[in-house]
Enzyme design. Sequence first.
Site, PDB file in Angstrom:
ATOM      1  N   ASP A  59       6.257   8.455   1.273  1.00  0.00           N
ATOM      2  CA  ASP A  59       4.885   9.346   0.764  1.00  0.00           C
ATOM      3  C   ASP A  59       4.666  10.474   1.572  1.00  0.00           C
ATOM      4  O   ASP A  59       4.043  11.590   1.086  1.00  0.00           O
ATOM      5  CB  ASP A  59       3.888   8.614   0.543  1.00  0.00           C
ATOM      6  CG  ASP A  59       4.055   7.482  -0.999  1.00  0.00           C
ATOM      7  OD1 ASP A  59       5.062   7.714  -1.397  1.00  0.00           O
ATOM      8  OD2 ASP A  59       3.002   7.064  -1.261  1.00  0.00           O
TER       9      ASP A  59
ATOM     10  N   LYS B 213       8.086   3.228   1.227  1.00  0.00           N
ATOM     11  CA  LYS B 213       7.033   4.254   0.862  1.00  0.00           C
ATOM     12  C   LYS B 213       5.739   4.534   1.884  1.00  0.00           C
ATOM     13  O   LYS B 213       5.194   5.463   1.753  1.00  0.00           O
ATOM     14  CB  LYS B 213       6.411   3.688  -0.575  1.00  0.00           C
ATOM     15  CG  LYS B 213       5.659   4.573  -1.385  1.00  0.00           C
ATOM     16  CD  LYS B 213       5.346   4.077  -2.786  1.00  0.00           C
ATOM     17  CE  LYS B 213       4.720   5.177  -3.732  1.00  0.00           C
ATOM     18  NZ  LYS B 213       3.460   5.599  -3.173  1.00  0.00           N
TER      19      LYS B 213
ATOM     20  N   ARG C  22       4.003  -2.648  -1.874  1.00  0.00           N
ATOM     21  CA  ARG C  22       3.146  -3.553  -1.665  1.00  0.00           C
ATOM     22  C   ARG C  22       3.515  -4.877  -2.255  1.00  0.00           C
ATOM     23  O   ARG C  22       3.077  -5.895  -1.717  1.00  0.00           O
ATOM     24  CB  ARG C  22       1.816  -3.319  -2.264  1.00  0.00           C
ATOM     25  CG  ARG C  22       1.045  -2.149  -1.707  1.00  0.00           C
ATOM     26  CD  ARG C  22      -0.133  -1.910  -1.598  1.00  0.00           C
ATOM     27  NE  ARG C  22      -0.699  -0.847  -1.067  1.00  0.00           N
ATOM     28  CZ  ARG C  22      -0.567  -0.257   0.274  1.00  0.00           C
ATOM     29  NH1 ARG C  22      -0.123  -1.375   1.089  1.00  0.00           N
ATOM     30  NH2 ARG C  22      -0.962   0.783   0.715  1.00  0.00           N
TER      31      ARG C  22
END
Length: 647
Positions: A49, A415, A390
């Site tokens: 990200d 990520k 997650r």
Amino acid sequence: MEHQDLPALAGADGTVRLPGSKSISNRMLLLAALAAGTTTIRDLLDSDDTRVMLEALRRLGIGIEALGGDAWRVIGAGGAFPVKAAELFLGNAGTAFRPLTAALALAGGHYRLSGVARMHERPIGDLVDGLRQIGADVRYLGNAGFPPLEIHPAAIALDTPIRVRGDVSSQFLTALLMALPLVGRAAVVEVTTELISKPYIEITLNLMARFGVVVEREGWQRFALAAGQTYRSPGTLHVEGDASAASYFLAAGAIGGGPVRVEGVGRSSIQGDVRFADALTVLGAQIEWGDNFIVARAPAAGKLKAFDLDLNHIPDAAMTLAVAALFADGTCALRNIASWRVKETDRIAAMATELRKLGATVEEGADYLRVTPPPALVAHAAIDTYDDHRMAMCFSLAALGGVPLRINDPQCVAKTFPDYFASFGRIAAPVIAIDGPSASGKGTVAARVAAAMGFHYLDSGSLYRLTALSALRAGVALDDEAGVAALAAALPAEFAGERILLADDDVTDAIRTEEAGVGASKVAALPAVRAALLERQRAYRRLPGLVADGRDMGSVVFPQAPVKVFLTASAEARAERRYKQLMEKGMPAKMRTLLQDLQERDARDAARSVAPLRQEADAALVDTTPMGIEQAVASVLDIVRRKLPQR
Ligand code: DC
């Protein structure tokens, strides 16, 4: 790798240094890009990200330099972006997509923004509506309300307040607020609904203020910017650790005994997700706060308590509680989590599906989950991760229930946390500590046990031998504590299969000489040397597990090791073994001297004040005097099977 297999885990303890916060990293990058002046950002998160954001800013003409060691220099544009026409691909990074949409809409250029398929399913209509109210020209290229988007220059009018919804994602408000100073005029934003995820807005306001722009906030409904405020670089900034990432380790401590200490967030954190630690308190976990660390331990009473919590303020970390619910003493309710449905995946649905694979009974509502843990977790579940970092990180915790499991597509953790499984291994990989006196055969036995288990192997004695050899070679006196400790801290040692290298020099045999052994025994008595080698030894703890051999493995280095063995043999038997070893290597030796050396070393090691040689109360004693190697290995493996779950 298509999957990460996790063994049944026996517990969790240790220290983790957190990667930088995603939310803070991407906000700081954008603000630094828009600011006048050059900003140095330290400890920036290195992940998918943030790479998306860095790449987008570069394409928009912002000067960005890597300074090494997670430090970056951003040369601010002092206003809108220099490049007036660009096409940006933003992956699945919401923290890049939303704020860039707003900033580009006010920047006066021609831009196209797109992402992965899932990004095109994640709503952005509330933000686009807000931008259109002030005249921005933002068009949908696919479905109305969703990316991809096209942006064109337009006259911006700020005479009336911008009205925006706050009940789908707080990132829309964040995006507007961060972009508005580009216009340079007074502006007001009104939130027309309940505002979710409020702590993220606090991060936004806090960081804007560090760049010199103050937002007047009235409750959570009205946000006003005075005219003429522009971003100015504050010079050097530091990104605190990621509080959402901290949740996995804190939960591991609460589930797996602990203590687990996370470093990089604490009392002074600006991230709302540190409140996850308070939620753990409700479950009965013992939490200790420092300015820049948090420690979690299991409840004094043992089991975690069932909970019923409104988790709107910690939407990301709340996912960790859904998995922690597997370890609670009853049905748990996670409420007010509707935003989960528009994240990397529909997290409510994904969580329900995967929890059921572990045997849980799950009720799924529009904005809640109710989780009833099974009497025992289902072993060998294969957990799908939905391209959601997650999901992968949360479900690793289930292995602490003493069941092996598989995490599919684990690389999705990149990520936000590329090294997640290494960090998790550092606190959760089972350790078999094999202590004992010199020449007790522990080296050979430990290496064989490691091979039989498929575990990593740490021969800690070799680190002391390497330190002594380095000192001898560098002419540093063996009683020069500071000098030897400095060598130990920077030991250029490498374990290459069977060979041991010291700065590319093969010292496999050199460290086995009596001289190196006697030297090791001397330097090992220096506290500063032991301290210098401590973290280095702990770094060997990796999945699926570690066999650590050395006299303080079970007492100092891995005091919580689930398996501790004290391997010993009579001094005579040990002297005889060493004699044979040396003869095989063609090294001359005398039995009498060897025995005498051993006895002296035993006495010195047992008498010394730091990490003396002794059997830990919880260590199993194996006397190998009458045993051959095979027999010694078999008896250690026997102990391992009894102590470690599912082996
Ligand atoms: O096990 P060994 O003979 O290779 O160890 C060399 C020396 O280092 C020995 O005197 C004990 C010391 N040592 C130690 O103090 N702590 C350890 N964990 C390992 C070795």
